[in-house]
Write a protein that holds these residues in place. Structure first.
Motif, PDB file in Angstrom:
ATOM      1  N   GLY A 144      70.809  12.188 -35.294  1.00  0.00           N
ATOM      2  CA  GLY A 144      71.067  12.555 -36.679  1.00  0.00           C
ATOM      3  C   GLY A 144      69.855  13.147 -37.366  1.00  0.00           C
ATOM      4  N   GLY A 145      68.690  12.766 -36.934  1.00  0.00           N
ATOM      5  CA  GLY A 145      67.449  13.286 -37.502  1.00  0.00           C
ATOM      6  C   GLY A 145      66.278  12.884 -36.634  1.00  0.00           C
ATOM      7  N   PHE A 146      65.163  13.529 -36.840  1.00  0.00           N
ATOM      8  CA  PHE A 146      63.957  13.230 -36.072  1.00  0.00           C
ATOM      9  C   PHE A 146      62.748  13.480 -36.955  1.00  0.00           C
ATOM     10  CE2 PHE A 146      60.440  14.482 -33.282  1.00  0.00           C
ATOM     11  CZ  PHE A 146      60.397  13.394 -32.429  1.00  0.00           C
ATOM     12  N   ALA A 147      61.831  12.537 -36.972  1.00  0.00           N
ATOM     13  CA  ALA A 147      60.610  12.680 -37.758  1.00  0.00           C
ATOM     14  C   ALA A 147      59.430  12.854 -36.809  1.00  0.00           C
ATOM     15  CB  ALA A 147      60.405  11.470 -38.657  1.00  0.00           C
ATOM     16  N   GLY A 148      58.950  14.081 -36.698  1.00  0.00           N
ATOM     17  CA  GLY A 148      57.751  14.348 -35.912  1.00  0.00           C
ATOM     18  C   GLY A 148      56.521  14.171 -36.782  1.00  0.00           C
ATOM     19  N   LYS A 149      55.380  14.398 -36.218  1.00  0.00           N
ATOM     20  CA  LYS A 149      54.140  14.201 -36.969  1.00  0.00           C
ATOM     21  C   LYS A 149      53.995  15.202 -38.117  1.00  0.00           C
ATOM     22  CE  LYS A 149      49.232  13.391 -36.458  1.00  0.00           C
ATOM     23  NZ  LYS A 149      48.111  13.163 -35.576  1.00  0.00           N
ATOM     24  N   TYR A 150      54.443  16.455 -37.908  1.00  0.00           N
ATOM     25  CA  TYR A 150      54.254  17.491 -38.922  1.00  0.00           C
ATOM     26  C   TYR A 150      55.561  18.087 -39.436  1.00  0.00           C
ATOM     27  CZ  TYR A 150      49.585  17.215 -36.985  1.00  0.00           C
ATOM     28  OH  TYR A 150      48.378  16.757 -36.550  1.00  0.00           O
ATOM     29  N   GLU A 151      56.675  17.595 -38.924  1.00  0.00           N
ATOM     30  CA  GLU A 151      57.951  18.200 -39.292  1.00  0.00           C
ATOM     31  C   GLU A 151      59.065  17.169 -39.155  1.00  0.00           C
ATOM     32  OE1 GLU A 151      60.696  21.953 -37.749  1.00  0.00           O
ATOM     33  OE2 GLU A 151      59.211  21.115 -36.411  1.00  0.00           O
ATOM     34  N   ALA A 152      59.959  17.154 -40.142  1.00  0.00           N
ATOM     35  CA  ALA A 152      61.151  16.318 -40.058  1.00  0.00           C
ATOM     36  C   ALA A 152      62.342  17.241 -39.831  1.00  0.00           C
ATOM     37  CB  ALA A 152      61.331  15.520 -41.332  1.00  0.00           C
ATOM     38  N   MET A 153      63.274  16.798 -38.990  1.00  0.00           N
ATOM     39  CA  MET A 153      64.424  17.630 -38.641  1.00  0.00           C
ATOM     40  C   MET A 153      65.713  16.869 -38.883  1.00  0.00           C
ATOM     41  SD  MET A 153      63.096  18.830 -34.920  1.00  0.00           S
ATOM     42  CE  MET A 153      61.340  18.998 -34.643  1.00  0.00           C
ATOM     43  N   ASP A 154      66.732  17.608 -39.309  1.00  0.00           N
ATOM     44  CA  ASP A 154      68.089  17.076 -39.400  1.00  0.00           C
ATOM     45  C   ASP A 154      68.854  17.638 -38.213  1.00  0.00           C
ATOM     46  OD1 ASP A 154      67.830  15.659 -41.827  1.00  0.00           O
ATOM     47  OD2 ASP A 154      68.087  17.521 -42.958  1.00  0.00           O
ATOM     48  N   ILE A 155      69.529  16.765 -37.484  1.00  0.00           N
ATOM     49  CA  ILE A 155      70.328  17.210 -36.339  1.00  0.00           C
ATOM     50  C   ILE A 155      71.784  17.148 -36.768  1.00  0.00           C
ATOM     51  CG2 ILE A 155      70.897  16.821 -33.918  1.00  0.00           C
ATOM     52  CD1 ILE A 155      68.077  15.496 -33.689  1.00  0.00           C
ATOM     53  N   GLN A 156      72.398  18.303 -36.892  1.00  0.00           N
ATOM     54  CA  GLN A 156      73.758  18.435 -37.395  1.00  0.00           C
ATOM     55  C   GLN A 156      74.780  18.061 -36.324  1.00  0.00           C
ATOM     56  OE1 GLN A 156      74.095  19.776 -40.802  1.00  0.00           O
ATOM     57  NE2 GLN A 156      71.982  19.104 -40.577  1.00  0.00           N
ATOM     58  N   ALA A 157      75.980  17.724 -36.743  1.00  0.00           N
ATOM     59  CA  ALA A 157      77.066  17.398 -35.810  1.00  0.00           C
ATOM     60  C   ALA A 157      77.384  18.593 -34.908  1.00  0.00           C
ATOM     61  CB  ALA A 157      78.312  16.973 -36.581  1.00  0.00           C
ATOM     62  N   THR A 158      77.097  19.792 -35.389  1.00  0.00           N
ATOM     63  CA  THR A 158      77.342  21.014 -34.609  1.00  0.00           C
ATOM     64  C   THR A 158      76.302  21.206 -33.505  1.00  0.00           C
ATOM     65  OG1 THR A 158      75.990  22.307 -36.122  1.00  0.00           O
ATOM     66  CG2 THR A 158      78.370  22.213 -36.568  1.00  0.00           C
ATOM     67  N   GLY A 159      75.213  20.431 -33.582  1.00  0.00           N
ATOM     68  CA  GLY A 159      74.120  20.591 -32.628  1.00  0.00           C
ATOM     69  C   GLY A 159      72.971  21.395 -33.194  1.00  0.00           C
ATOM     70  N   ASP A 160      73.168  22.004 -34.355  1.00  0.00           N
ATOM     71  CA  ASP A 160      72.073  22.749 -34.980  1.00  0.00           C
ATOM     72  C   ASP A 160      70.977  21.781 -35.415  1.00  0.00           C
ATOM     73  OD1 ASP A 160      73.348  25.243 -34.782  1.00  0.00           O
ATOM     74  OD2 ASP A 160      74.413  24.936 -36.662  1.00  0.00           O
ATOM     75  N   ILE A 161      69.755  22.205 -35.224  1.00  0.00           N
ATOM     76  CA  ILE A 161      68.605  21.388 -35.633  1.00  0.00           C
ATOM     77  C   ILE A 161      67.907  22.133 -36.751  1.00  0.00           C
ATOM     78  CG2 ILE A 161      66.431  20.345 -34.910  1.00  0.00           C
ATOM     79  CD1 ILE A 161      67.635  20.189 -32.053  1.00  0.00           C
ATOM     80  N   LEU A 162      67.894  21.527 -37.922  1.00  0.00           N
ATOM     81  CA  LEU A 162      67.331  22.162 -39.116  1.00  0.00           C
ATOM     82  C   LEU A 162      66.076  21.424 -39.552  1.00  0.00           C
ATOM     83  CD1 LEU A 162      70.693  22.482 -41.082  1.00  0.00           C
ATOM     84  CD2 LEU A 162      69.655  24.174 -39.553  1.00  0.00           C
ATOM     85  N   SER A 163      65.034  22.177 -39.820  1.00  0.00           N
ATOM     86  CA  SER A 163      63.832  21.568 -40.377  1.00  0.00           C
ATOM     87  C   SER A 163      64.107  21.154 -41.806  1.00  0.00           C
ATOM     88  CB  SER A 163      62.669  22.556 -40.350  1.00  0.00           C
ATOM     89  OG  SER A 163      62.291  22.845 -39.046  1.00  0.00           O
ATOM     90  N   GLN A 164      63.633  19.973 -42.160  1.00  0.00           N
ATOM     91  CA  GLN A 164      63.702  19.588 -43.565  1.00  0.00           C
ATOM     92  C   GLN A 164      62.624  20.397 -44.253  1.00  0.00           C
ATOM     93  OE1 GLN A 164      63.308  15.349 -43.742  1.00  0.00           O
ATOM     94  NE2 GLN A 164      65.291  15.010 -42.770  1.00  0.00           N
TER      95      GLN A 164
END
Length: 168
Positions: A144-164
């Motif tokens: 559903g989401g991922f918090a990296g050291k320099y970037e947070a991402m939202d992982i959509q149900a469609t598989g798209d990965i969007l940077s917050q």
């Protein structure tokens, strides 16, 4: 309702050469359509010049710009005072990353390095937690989401990965 709103959406595309500096012909065509908003996609200082020339031509609507505005050194400067109010992706400042990047490569990171770093972090987490390819996609969707050291991402149900993003 939402479907009718999409049906009423009018799109107009004007291509431009990013090495040009005068975008008045394309801008005149766009403004003749009386848009409420303009989205500028690209990379380079030309994006800043388009923003400047849109406002100088009297466009008062919303201007949105792709990440290329942030990744191109000098593009926001090229827009000058007209960058104020433009909605664009603003990368989070990361002085520690920038210093290490500069030391390793002898040049400043324009933002691509930080974004790439986040991608590698996500792939590494997937490999650690779902090392078999047949379960990796399921693992990523489940995050559903991922918090990296320099970037947070939202992982959509469609598989798209969007940077917050933070809007400038």
């Amino acid at each position: 309702d939402e479907i009718n709103a999409v049906d009423k959406l009018s799109l107009h595309t004007e291509l431009y050469n990013p090495t040009e500096t005068d975008f008045k012909p394309q801008i005149a065509k766009m403004l003749a359509k009386k848009p409420q908003a303009v989205l500028i996609a690209g990379l380079g200082n030309s994006m800043g010049l388009i923003i400047r020339q849109l406002r100088e031509a009297g466009f008062k609507g919303a201007i949105l710009a792709s990440v290329g505005l942030t990744l191109a050194p000098g593009a926001i400067d090229a827009a000058g005072q007209y960058a104020s109010g433009v909605r664009y992706i603003k990368l989070v400042d990361a002085p520690d990353f920038n210093a290490r990047y500069d030391a390793a490569y002898g040049t400043k990171d324009t933002g691509n390095g930080r974004l790439g770093y986040g991608d590698v972090e996500l792939i590494a987490a997937a490999l650690r937690n779902a090392p078999r390819p047949e379960v990796m996609a399921e693992y990523l969707h489940g995050l559903g989401g991922f918090a990296g050291k320099y970037e947070a991402m939202d992982i959509q149900a469609t598989g798209d990965i969007l940077s917050q993003i933070e809007l400038g």
